[in-house]
Scaffold this active site. Structure first.
Site, short mmCIF file in Angstrom:
data_model
loop_
_atom_site.label_atom_id
_atom_site.label_comp_id
_atom_site.label_asym_id
_atom_site.label_seq_id
_atom_site.Cartn_x
_atom_site.Cartn_y
_atom_site.Cartn_z
N THR A 10 0.84 -1.21 0.00
CA THR A 10 0.00 0.00 0.00
C THR A 10 0.87 1.26 0.00
O THR A 10 0.75 2.12 -0.88
CB THR A 10 -0.91 -0.01 1.26
OG1 THR A 10 -1.62 -1.24 1.27
CG2 THR A 10 -1.87 1.15 1.26
N LYS A 101 6.29 1.60 12.59
CA LYS A 101 6.17 1.99 14.02
C LYS A 101 6.68 0.90 14.95
O LYS A 101 7.17 1.18 16.04
CB LYS A 101 4.73 2.34 14.38
CG LYS A 101 3.70 1.30 14.01
CD LYS A 101 2.73 1.84 13.00
CE LYS A 101 1.93 0.74 12.36
NZ LYS A 101 0.97 1.23 11.40
N GLY A 130 -0.06 8.42 10.07
CA GLY A 130 -0.09 8.35 8.59
C GLY A 130 0.34 9.66 7.96
O GLY A 130 1.50 10.07 8.07
N ILE A 132 -0.56 12.70 8.83
CA ILE A 132 -0.57 13.88 9.73
C ILE A 132 0.86 14.23 10.13
O ILE A 132 1.58 13.37 10.62
CB ILE A 132 -1.38 13.58 11.02
CG1 ILE A 132 -2.77 13.07 10.71
CG2 ILE A 132 -1.43 14.81 11.92
CD1 ILE A 132 -3.53 12.59 11.94
N GLY A 183 -11.58 -3.87 2.79
CA GLY A 183 -10.13 -3.68 2.76
C GLY A 183 -9.63 -2.62 3.74
O GLY A 183 -8.48 -2.23 3.69
N GLU A 186 -7.06 -5.03 8.31
CA GLU A 186 -6.16 -6.07 7.81
C GLU A 186 -6.78 -7.46 8.01
O GLU A 186 -7.65 -7.63 8.87
CB GLU A 186 -4.85 -6.00 8.57
CG GLU A 186 -4.33 -4.59 8.62
CD GLU A 186 -2.84 -4.49 8.43
OE1 GLU A 186 -2.19 -5.52 8.28
OE2 GLU A 186 -2.37 -3.35 8.43
N LYS A 201 2.60 3.54 18.63
CA LYS A 201 2.62 4.95 18.22
C LYS A 201 2.76 5.85 19.46
O LYS A 201 3.48 6.85 19.44
CB LYS A 201 1.36 5.27 17.43
CG LYS A 201 1.33 4.55 16.08
CD LYS A 201 -0.04 4.63 15.44
CE LYS A 201 -0.08 3.99 14.06
NZ LYS A 201 -1.44 3.81 13.55
N GLY A 299 -3.63 4.90 4.89
CA GLY A 299 -4.02 4.96 3.48
C GLY A 299 -2.82 5.23 2.59
O GLY A 299 -1.80 5.76 3.02
#
Ligand code: NAP
Ligand code: HSE
Length: 418
Positions: A10, A101, A130, A132, A183, A186, A201, A299
């Site tokens: 991805t 991470k 992600g 941000i 999707g 996971e 995180k 994403g």
């Protein structure tokens, strides 16, 4: 700038596409072109983006031993062999950009030291939130502050599940199944739903915010698997929204309070409106006050946005991160909170007094006790405590669970203080 990409799933595919789409403007800003020279993958029969043609390799040394490649982008995921490849890249004097991470939370301290020894950079903006920007703001923009507290929604999958449960009145399992079919979640969603992804995180954020190193497995972590649609409904009736919150704070004795736990938060809390796969992080600094970071926490393109910015930053990077001390952790039993407890008990005289008696003996005062409904011979009871010591709550729950009259304790959720 010649880049070796490790992973073309991805995030890796997003990186390739973003460099292709925005190549011209990136080159103008950077003063040089980013060229992805080689791409490491595992599966020889998987269909790849045409942009990867002629670049695929199955041998990591094709990238790690290539003298021309000066930046390695690790977007394979999992602890191993990603860790070994990152170590080798740093030892070879290559800059490393990673979204991993797990590796950063567990080994970041040694890796940062290794990068410094080899005079290269290790950048990991995409590892939290992600797309941000949160790592760089903590390291640079907020560096002058003493940070009091961080709290956030750090996992997109669980936030999506909780949002769908609330908006569609569905149960956890149903939403998880839908999320997997679409999707979003996971195939093995354990790390997300058990809270481990958020704990990793949080460990990264605590190191940056408080300069205290904490291993993610030391963070008290409770996920959202046990939350039912009844909990969501009762929370709404009480004026709350349930969110999986990652929380970090240093107390007056310099101990780190860090946990991941479902929390009932008031509807006017800015985290309450964070829906779907979005993430948000509130940082409270002594000079800046409260700052909120909000955006897509996962994403393909949002994550690629953070990874490619790190690649661009490799040459300009100026802040040297110094080592940090290991945190003294405040044990979870010493933290305090209001608690929401939902349990199923036999509908007999005296049950309520036994339950409230146990809580009373532990010095736990109750804000409300409601019998929500009778299901055959059993009744659903919802208790909300005043602020209580978590250790006393755990002791009381153990005794309540052992009462013959109690069938099960279904949910235990922290409740935000006023
Ligand atoms: P993914 O879709 O599963 O892709 C992983 C890629 O790495 C695949 O191309 C896979 O090869 C390759 N790979 C895995 N193990 C390998 C090995 N031993 N040797 C060679 N290649 C290997 O993962 P992802 O979602 O892109 O996530 C990548 C990283 O970014 C993870 O650390 C993740 O936590 C992080 N991240 C992801 C997101 C997100 O939204 N997905 C957001 C933030 C951070 P094949 O293609 O041959 O299978
Ligand atoms: N599984 C992670 C999430 C991906 O749902 O937030 C982004 O780190």
């Amino acid at each position: 700038m010649k880049v070796g990409l490790m992973g073309l799933g991805t995030v890796g595919t997003g990186v390739v596409h973003l460099i292709d789409q925005n190549g011209e403007s990136i080159e103008k800003k950077l003063g040089e072109k980013i060229e992805i020279k080689k791409i490491l993958v595992k599966n020889p029969i998987k269909k790849r983006t045409p942009l990867a043609e002629g670049k695929i390799t199955f041998n990591p040394d094709d990238i790690l031993e290539d003298e021309e490649i000066d930046v390695i982008v690790e977007v394979m995921g999992k602890e191993h062999p990603a860790l070994e490849y990152i170590v080798k890249a740093l030892e070879k004097g290559k800059h490393v950009v990673t979204a991993n991470k797990e590796v950063i939370a567990k080994h970041g301290k040694e890796l940062i030291k290794l990068a410094r020894q080899n005079k290269v950079h290790l950048l990991y903006e995409a590892s939290v939130g992600g797309g941000i920007p949160i790592i760089r703001p903590l390291k640079q923009c907020l560096a002058a502050n003493k940070i009091y507290e961080i709290k956030g929604i750090l996992n997109g999958t669980t936030n999506y599940i909780l949002t769908e449960m609330k908006e569609k009145g569905l149960d956890f399992e149903e939403v998880l199944k839908n999320a997997q079919e679409k999707g979003y979640a996971e195939a093995d969603p354990t790390d997300d739903v058990e809270g481990f992804d958020a704990a990793r995180k949080l460990a990264i954020l605590c190191t940056l915010a408080f300069n205290k190193f904490i291993l993610p497995e030391k963070i008290y972590t409770k996920g959202i698997k046990f939350i039912s649609k009844s909990d969501i409904k009762y929370a709404q009736e009480l004026g709350y929204t349930i969110k999986l919150i990652a929380y970090g704070k240093v107390d007056e004795k310099d101990r780190l309070e860090a946990w991941v736990h479902p929390v009932m938060i008031k509807k006017d809390n800015p985290l309450s409106g964070v829906k779907g796969v979005f993430n948000a992080i509130l940082v409270d600094g002594n000079a800046v006050g409260e700052v909120m970071f909000y955006g897509q926490g996962a994403g393909m393109m949002p994550t690629a946005s953070a990874v490619v910015a790190d690649i661009m930053d490799v040459k300009n990077h100026i802040v040297i991160q110094n080592g940090c001390e290991e945190a003294e952790l405040l044990p979870i039993v010493d933290t305090v909170s209001k608690y929401y407890i939902r349990l199923i008990a036999f509908d007999r005289p005296g049950v309520m007094s036994k339950i409230t008696g146990i809580l009373g003996e532990k010095g736990i005062s109750l804000l409300s006790v409601v019998q929500k409904g009778v299901l055959g011979q059993t009744a659903e009871i919802v208790l909300i405590t005043h602020i209580a010591n978590t250790g006393k709550i755990f002791e009381a729950l153990k005794e309540i669970q052992n009462l013959q009259e109690v069938e099960s304790i279904e949910s235990v959720i922290r409740v935000e203080e006023e």
